[in-house]
Design an enzyme around this catalytic site. Structure first.
Site, PDB file in Angstrom:
ATOM      1  N   HIS A   1      -6.229   1.713  -3.902  1.00 12.59           N
ATOM      2  CA  HIS A   1      -4.912   0.952  -3.387  1.00 12.59           C
ATOM      3  C   HIS A   1      -4.455   0.059  -4.124  1.00 12.59           C
ATOM      4  O   HIS A   1      -4.995  -0.941  -4.337  1.00 12.59           O
ATOM      5  CB  HIS A   1      -5.691   1.585  -1.773  1.00 12.59           C
ATOM      6  CG  HIS A   1      -6.731   0.185  -1.451  1.00 12.59           C
ATOM      7  ND1 HIS A   1      -6.451  -0.306  -0.642  1.00 12.59           N
ATOM      8  CD2 HIS A   1      -8.010   0.130  -2.637  1.00 12.59           C
ATOM      9  CE1 HIS A   1      -7.421  -1.399  -0.394  1.00 12.59           C
ATOM     10  NE2 HIS A   1      -8.755  -1.249  -1.734  1.00 12.59           N
TER      11      HIS A   1
ATOM     12  N   CYS B   1       0.583  -1.361   0.058  1.00 10.86           N
ATOM     13  CA  CYS B   1      -0.015  -0.129   0.022  1.00 10.86           C
ATOM     14  C   CYS B   1       0.863   1.277   0.201  1.00 10.86           C
ATOM     15  O   CYS B   1       0.630   2.184  -0.646  1.00 10.86           O
ATOM     16  CB  CYS B   1      -1.131  -0.368   1.126  1.00 10.86           C
ATOM     17  SG  CYS B   1      -0.189   0.300   2.450  1.00 10.86           S
TER      18      CYS B   1
ATOM     19  N   HIS C   1      -3.012   1.335   7.214  1.00 11.87           N
ATOM     20  CA  HIS C   1      -2.608   1.234   5.648  1.00 11.87           C
ATOM     21  C   HIS C   1      -3.440   2.444   5.372  1.00 11.87           C
ATOM     22  O   HIS C   1      -3.484   3.078   5.472  1.00 11.87           O
ATOM     23  CB  HIS C   1      -4.773   0.050   4.820  1.00 11.87           C
ATOM     24  CG  HIS C   1      -4.696  -0.488   3.500  1.00 11.87           C
ATOM     25  ND1 HIS C   1      -3.632  -0.659   2.979  1.00 11.87           N
ATOM     26  CD2 HIS C   1      -5.531   0.133   3.175  1.00 11.87           C
ATOM     27  CE1 HIS C   1      -3.773  -0.707   1.826  1.00 11.87           C
ATOM     28  NE2 HIS C   1      -5.521  -0.464   1.457  1.00 11.87           N
TER      29      HIS C   1
END
Length: 150
Positions: A126, A63, A114
């Site tokens: 993402h 990520c 994240h």
């Protein structure tokens, strides 16, 4: 001169608070419309790139590798390598004032875990997890914060 500089700093802080933002150390202004379009074009162009733990290139992203790559390629900013580092960059923005191109940072019991790039309509671009690839997906939790890069 020192008093003028200090007064200007206080005025900027008060102004930022009145708009629901907090200036972070080393923060910059919001993206220009051209930069924003470039960020979103690059983010979308990477759709389907596989997730790779620690990945930072088109052969695979985690990520933070993905968000760092997108903002660097758009010549906007250089993001830190971890979610925790990226969570402190740019300007803190209220969730209700988020805009396309803002960084979305997700939080859990151990802090930031994240990140993604806001794509509008409560979705992000993402690189989610092993076995998946870069995609646009709905924000699945309210446990996130918004950072505006520039």
């Amino acid at each position: 001169m020192r008093h003028v500089t200090r007064a200007l700093g206080v005025a900027m802080l008060l102004l930022s608070l009145s708009f629901g933002t907090t200036l972070a150390a080393g923060s910059a202004s919001a993206l220009t419309p051209q930069e924003n379009k470039k960020v979103m074009k690059i983010a979308k162009s990477l759709r389907g790139t596989p997730y790779k733990w620690g990945g930072t290139s088109r052969s695979g992203f985690d990520c933070t590798g993905y968000t760092r790559y997108v903002f660097r390629k758009a010549h906007v900013t250089t993001l830190g390598r971890t979610a925790g580092q990226q969570a402190t960059q740019g300007i803190k923005i209220s969730k209700y004032r988020k805009r396309v191109g803002d960084l979305i940072v997700f939080y859990g019991g151990n802090g930031a875990y994240h990140v993604g790039i806001y794509a509008g309509d409560n979705t992000i671009w993402h690189s989610p997890r092993t076995g998946q690839s870069v995609k646009r997906e709905r924000i699945w939790t309210s446990s996130y914060k918004v950072r505006r890069m520039g």
